[in-house]
Design a protein around this motif. Structure first.
Motif, PDB file in Angstrom:
ATOM      1  N   LYS A  11      -4.504   5.129  54.290  1.00 58.03           N
ATOM      2  CA  LYS A  11      -5.665   5.972  54.501  1.00 58.03           C
ATOM      3  C   LYS A  11      -5.500   7.200  53.619  1.00 58.03           C
ATOM      4  O   LYS A  11      -4.406   7.754  53.534  1.00 58.03           O
ATOM      5  CB  LYS A  11      -5.791   6.377  55.962  1.00 58.03           C
ATOM      6  CG  LYS A  11      -7.106   7.062  56.266  1.00 58.03           C
ATOM      7  CD  LYS A  11      -7.314   7.161  57.751  1.00 58.03           C
ATOM      8  CE  LYS A  11      -8.701   6.733  58.105  1.00 58.03           C
ATOM      9  NZ  LYS A  11      -8.948   6.909  59.526  1.00 58.03           N
ATOM     10  N   GLU A  12      -6.589   7.583  52.961  1.00 60.11           N
ATOM     11  CA  GLU A  12      -6.569   8.778  52.129  1.00 60.11           C
ATOM     12  C   GLU A  12      -7.512   9.811  52.728  1.00 60.11           C
ATOM     13  O   GLU A  12      -8.660   9.505  53.038  1.00 60.11           O
ATOM     14  CB  GLU A  12      -7.028   8.469  50.701  1.00 60.11           C
ATOM     15  CG  GLU A  12      -6.993   9.724  49.834  1.00 60.11           C
ATOM     16  CD  GLU A  12      -7.788   9.630  48.554  1.00 60.11           C
ATOM     17  OE1 GLU A  12      -7.319  10.166  47.549  1.00 60.11           O
ATOM     18  OE2 GLU A  12      -8.894   9.034  48.569  1.00 60.11           O
ATOM     19  N   TYR A  13      -6.996  11.020  52.889  1.00 60.08           N
ATOM     20  CA  TYR A  13      -7.798  12.182  53.240  1.00 60.08           C
ATOM     21  C   TYR A  13      -7.851  13.035  51.981  1.00 60.08           C
ATOM     22  O   TYR A  13      -6.816  13.293  51.352  1.00 60.08           O
ATOM     23  CB  TYR A  13      -7.157  12.966  54.383  1.00 60.08           C
ATOM     24  CG  TYR A  13      -7.121  12.197  55.675  1.00 60.08           C
ATOM     25  CD1 TYR A  13      -8.202  12.225  56.548  1.00 60.08           C
ATOM     26  CD2 TYR A  13      -6.012  11.432  56.020  1.00 60.08           C
ATOM     27  CE1 TYR A  13      -8.182  11.504  57.733  1.00 60.08           C
ATOM     28  CE2 TYR A  13      -5.978  10.706  57.204  1.00 60.08           C
ATOM     29  CZ  TYR A  13      -7.063  10.746  58.054  1.00 60.08           C
ATOM     30  OH  TYR A  13      -7.039  10.027  59.224  1.00 60.08           O
ATOM     31  N   SER A  14      -9.038  13.454  51.581  1.00 59.50           N
ATOM     32  CA  SER A  14      -9.161  14.228  50.348  1.00 59.50           C
ATOM     33  C   SER A  14     -10.180  15.335  50.522  1.00 59.50           C
ATOM     34  O   SER A  14     -10.913  15.389  51.516  1.00 59.50           O
ATOM     35  CB  SER A  14      -9.556  13.315  49.185  1.00 59.50           C
ATOM     36  OG  SER A  14     -10.821  12.732  49.409  1.00 59.50           O
ATOM     37  N   ARG A  53     -13.060  14.415  53.155  1.00 55.40           N
ATOM     38  CA  ARG A  53     -13.416  13.010  52.969  1.00 55.40           C
ATOM     39  C   ARG A  53     -12.250  12.161  53.462  1.00 55.40           C
ATOM     40  O   ARG A  53     -11.088  12.573  53.388  1.00 55.40           O
ATOM     41  CB  ARG A  53     -13.653  12.676  51.492  1.00 55.40           C
ATOM     42  CG  ARG A  53     -14.764  13.470  50.832  1.00 55.40           C
ATOM     43  CD  ARG A  53     -16.132  13.038  51.358  1.00 55.40           C
ATOM     44  NE  ARG A  53     -17.225  13.746  50.704  1.00 55.40           N
ATOM     45  CZ  ARG A  53     -17.757  14.877  51.135  1.00 55.40           C
ATOM     46  NH1 ARG A  53     -17.306  15.459  52.223  1.00 55.40           N
ATOM     47  NH2 ARG A  53     -18.751  15.446  50.495  1.00 55.40           N
ATOM     48  N   GLU A  54     -12.565  10.975  53.938  1.00 55.60           N
ATOM     49  CA  GLU A  54     -11.497  10.035  54.283  1.00 55.60           C
ATOM     50  C   GLU A  54     -11.941   8.642  53.898  1.00 55.60           C
ATOM     51  O   GLU A  54     -13.133   8.328  53.903  1.00 55.60           O
ATOM     52  CB  GLU A  54     -11.109  10.122  55.754  1.00 55.60           C
ATOM     53  CG  GLU A  54     -12.134   9.642  56.740  1.00 55.60           C
ATOM     54  CD  GLU A  54     -11.613   9.731  58.176  1.00 55.60           C
ATOM     55  OE1 GLU A  54     -11.436   8.663  58.788  1.00 55.60           O
ATOM     56  OE2 GLU A  54     -11.400  10.857  58.659  1.00 55.60           O
ATOM     57  N   ARG A  55     -10.960   7.829  53.533  1.00 50.76           N
ATOM     58  CA  ARG A  55     -11.276   6.439  53.208  1.00 50.76           C
ATOM     59  C   ARG A  55     -10.103   5.547  53.588  1.00 50.76           C
ATOM     60  O   ARG A  55      -8.952   5.923  53.433  1.00 50.76           O
ATOM     61  CB  ARG A  55     -11.669   6.267  51.747  1.00 50.76           C
ATOM     62  CG  ARG A  55     -10.563   6.391  50.758  1.00 50.76           C
ATOM     63  CD  ARG A  55     -11.021   6.117  49.334  1.00 50.76           C
ATOM     64  NE  ARG A  55     -11.897   7.181  48.897  1.00 50.76           N
ATOM     65  CZ  ARG A  55     -12.748   7.101  47.888  1.00 50.76           C
ATOM     66  NH1 ARG A  55     -12.837   6.017  47.184  1.00 50.76           N
ATOM     67  NH2 ARG A  55     -13.502   8.106  47.555  1.00 50.76           N
ATOM     68  N   ARG A  56     -10.448   4.411  54.125  1.00 56.63           N
ATOM     69  CA  ARG A  56      -9.473   3.360  54.426  1.00 56.63           C
ATOM     70  C   ARG A  56      -9.264   2.549  53.163  1.00 56.63           C
ATOM     71  O   ARG A  56     -10.209   2.238  52.450  1.00 56.63           O
ATOM     72  CB  ARG A  56     -10.003   2.440  55.526  1.00 56.63           C
ATOM     73  CG  ARG A  56     -10.034   3.051  56.898  1.00 56.63           C
ATOM     74  CD  ARG A  56     -10.557   2.062  57.955  1.00 56.63           C
ATOM     75  NE  ARG A  56      -9.890   0.778  57.879  1.00 56.63           N
ATOM     76  CZ  ARG A  56     -10.482  -0.388  57.574  1.00 56.63           C
ATOM     77  NH1 ARG A  56     -11.764  -0.442  57.294  1.00 56.63           N
ATOM     78  NH2 ARG A  56      -9.796  -1.501  57.547  1.00 56.63           N
ATOM     79  N   LEU A  57      -8.019   2.206  52.906  1.00 57.88           N
ATOM     80  CA  LEU A  57      -7.681   1.411  51.733  1.00 57.88           C
ATOM     81  C   LEU A  57      -6.835   0.212  52.166  1.00 57.88           C
ATOM     82  O   LEU A  57      -5.612   0.228  52.066  1.00 57.88           O
ATOM     83  CB  LEU A  57      -6.931   2.275  50.707  1.00 57.88           C
ATOM     84  CG  LEU A  57      -7.745   3.461  50.165  1.00 57.88           C
ATOM     85  CD1 LEU A  57      -6.840   4.460  49.479  1.00 57.88           C
ATOM     86  CD2 LEU A  57      -8.831   2.976  49.238  1.00 57.88           C
ATOM     87  N   GLY A  92      -5.719  -4.663  48.595  1.00 52.02           N
ATOM     88  CA  GLY A  92      -6.680  -5.004  47.559  1.00 52.02           C
ATOM     89  C   GLY A  92      -7.653  -3.890  47.231  1.00 52.02           C
ATOM     90  O   GLY A  92      -8.422  -3.999  46.279  1.00 52.02           O
ATOM     91  N   GLN A  93      -7.638  -2.794  48.007  1.00 49.22           N
ATOM     92  CA  GLN A  93      -8.542  -1.669  47.763  1.00 49.22           C
ATOM     93  C   GLN A  93      -7.768  -0.490  47.187  1.00 49.22           C
ATOM     94  O   GLN A  93      -6.623  -0.250  47.553  1.00 49.22           O
ATOM     95  CB  GLN A  93      -9.215  -1.229  49.063  1.00 49.22           C
ATOM     96  CG  GLN A  93     -10.089  -2.281  49.681  1.00 49.22           C
ATOM     97  CD  GLN A  93     -11.314  -2.564  48.834  1.00 49.22           C
ATOM     98  OE1 GLN A  93     -12.051  -1.662  48.469  1.00 49.22           O
ATOM     99  NE2 GLN A  93     -11.515  -3.829  48.499  1.00 49.22           N
ATOM    100  N   GLY A  94      -8.424   0.249  46.308  1.00 49.24           N
ATOM    101  CA  GLY A  94      -7.787   1.415  45.713  1.00 49.24           C
ATOM    102  C   GLY A  94      -8.823   2.406  45.267  1.00 49.24           C
ATOM    103  O   GLY A  94     -10.000   2.297  45.593  1.00 49.24           O
TER     104      GLY A  94
END
Length: 156
Positions: free
Chosen positions: A68-71, A92-96, A99-101
């Motif tokens: 998980k990225e918090y930015s 912002r946050e995104r699950r990775l 296969g996701q980047g």
């Protein structure tokens, strides 16, 4: 991004990374075109803390597990400050999942975490130019504070 995608599908390389139950592990890779590249293992519950990569652009991709990225969706001043108050709406946050980047530009402030309670994650990272420094931050609510500047000799 092509390099990290291609490398993340190299199952033999991914399986060769030694994993530690408590701390992150990493192996330096030969990045294309003078870039700096890393294969990183993330035990459950580990993360980077808030940081940026200074003047380098980068990309990373989860090869196994999920990160998980918090930015921050804000352009911060690059020098001359120790403490900033962030405005509302910059988080912002995104699950990775595997296969996701994502790719990111200069001075991108983020933290990356393996929030799984029981599964390792492995990711591939590339930076160009090679990292001149990493700035580490602490965060308390809207307050972002520069805590430390690391140079390549600190992590290689």
């Amino acid at each position: 991004m092509d390099f990290v995608r291609r490398t993340a599908t190299d199952t033999e390389l991914i399986a060769s990374l030694p994993l530690d139950p408590e701390g992150r592990t990493w192996v330096r890779l030969d990045g294309p075109g003078g870039s700096e590249a890393w294969l990183i293992g993330w035990p459950p519950g580990t993360g980077t803390g808030w940081h940026d990569h200074a003047d380098s652009v980068g990309a990373f991709l989860t090869a196994s597990g999920e990160l998980k990225e918090y930015s921050l969706a804000a352009r911060l001043p690059t020098d001359g400050w120790k403490t900033l108050e962030l405005t509302d709406g910059v988080d912002r946050e995104r699950r990775l999942p595997s296969g996701q980047g994502r790719a990111f530009g200069r001075h991108h402030v983020h933290e990356v975490l393996n929030e799984s309670p029981d599964a390792h994650a492995i990711s591939v990272h590339a930076y160009y130019p090679p990292l001149p420094q990493i700035r580490r931050y602490s965060r308390s609510g809207p307050i972002l504070r520069l805590e430390q500047v690391e140079r390549p000799e600190d992590w290689q």
